[in-house]
Write an enzyme that holds these catalytic residues in place. Structure first.
Site, short mmCIF file in Angstrom:
data_model
loop_
_atom_site.label_atom_id
_atom_site.label_comp_id
_atom_site.label_asym_id
_atom_site.label_seq_id
_atom_site.Cartn_x
_atom_site.Cartn_y
_atom_site.Cartn_z
N HIS A 1 0.65 -1.22 -0.06
CA HIS A 1 -0.04 -0.01 -0.26
C HIS A 1 0.76 1.16 0.07
O HIS A 1 2.24 1.06 -0.02
CB HIS A 1 -1.09 -0.10 1.17
CG HIS A 1 -0.40 -0.39 2.61
ND1 HIS A 1 0.81 0.18 2.99
CD2 HIS A 1 -0.80 -1.43 3.25
CE1 HIS A 1 1.16 -0.37 4.35
NE2 HIS A 1 0.13 -1.24 4.18
N CYS B 1 1.54 0.12 10.88
CA CYS B 1 0.66 -1.12 10.69
C CYS B 1 0.52 -1.62 12.23
O CYS B 1 -0.74 -2.20 12.52
CB CYS B 1 1.02 -2.29 9.90
SG CYS B 1 1.32 -1.83 8.30
#
Length: 202
Positions: A90, A191
């Site tokens: 991403h 994350c």
């Protein structure tokens, strides 16, 4: 801005429990919660880069145009621009905010191409800090009242050349963090973070 991403490989029951736990925590903090009800929309927190002025949303395997539109609808006071992510998991696989107006960016061709698109779409001119390793461009910036500019970044043992670049940030408190285990499952520092900007009640 809260980033919260569930591992797609987690069993559904675990995902439901984690989602409910996060919902309760956000309600206790009296934060607004926006849920996507459109089943065709996908939006991964790792594709959302908030600069403090605007949003850049990576269009990747995990985020689509409909997800970006829902984010734009939720944050009407900010410009939202989409950036194609042609390589990597991403958008934040190769960039993050290193401070106010400072984008930390990887040196790969896909990373530099994404940066060029962001620069073209924005009315604001950002400073950039280019690091040799894309994953090392994933940092966590905090402005702490007692510490000032604090940047969590890659460990020098893992990415020595990138760590040297961070040393140029003389007005930052630099905190190296190991990402060795997380990177095995395509995870980066952001994350594993839930950043909440909320003033304490006095």
């Amino acid at each position: 801005m809260v980033e919260f991403v569930l591992n797609e490989f987690e069993p559904q029951q675990m995902r439901n429990r984690l989602t409910e736990a996060m919902r309760r925590a956000l309600k206790e903090l009296e934060l607004n919660i926006v849920e996507m009800s459109d089943e065709n929309a996908t939006l991964d927190g790792g594709d959302v880069l908030f600069t403090g002025r605007e949003f850049f949303v990576g269009l990747s395997k995990r985020t689509n145009q409909r997800g970006a539109e829902i984010l734009a609808d939720a944050f009407k006071d900010y410009a939202v621009s989409t950036v194609p992510v042609t390589d990597g998991l991403h958008l934040k696989s190769f960039c993050s905010m290193g401070g106010p107006g400072l984008i930390v960016i990887g040196s790969s061709e896909p990373a530099q191409k994404a940066l060029k698109i962001m620069q073209q779409m924005s009315d604001h001119r950002y400073n950039k800090l280019t690091v040799p390793d894309d994953i090392a461009a994933n940092t966590i910036y905090m402005n702490l009242p007692s510490k000032g500019n604090v940047l969590l970044h890659c460990n020098p043992e893992e990415f020595p050349e990138s760590a040297k670049v961070f040393e140029k940030l003389k007005d930052h408190m630099l905190i190296p963090v190991s990402n060795m285990e997380k990177v095995k499952v395509d995870r980066a520092l952001t994350c594993c973070s839930v950043l909440i900007n909320k003033k304490a009640k006095v």
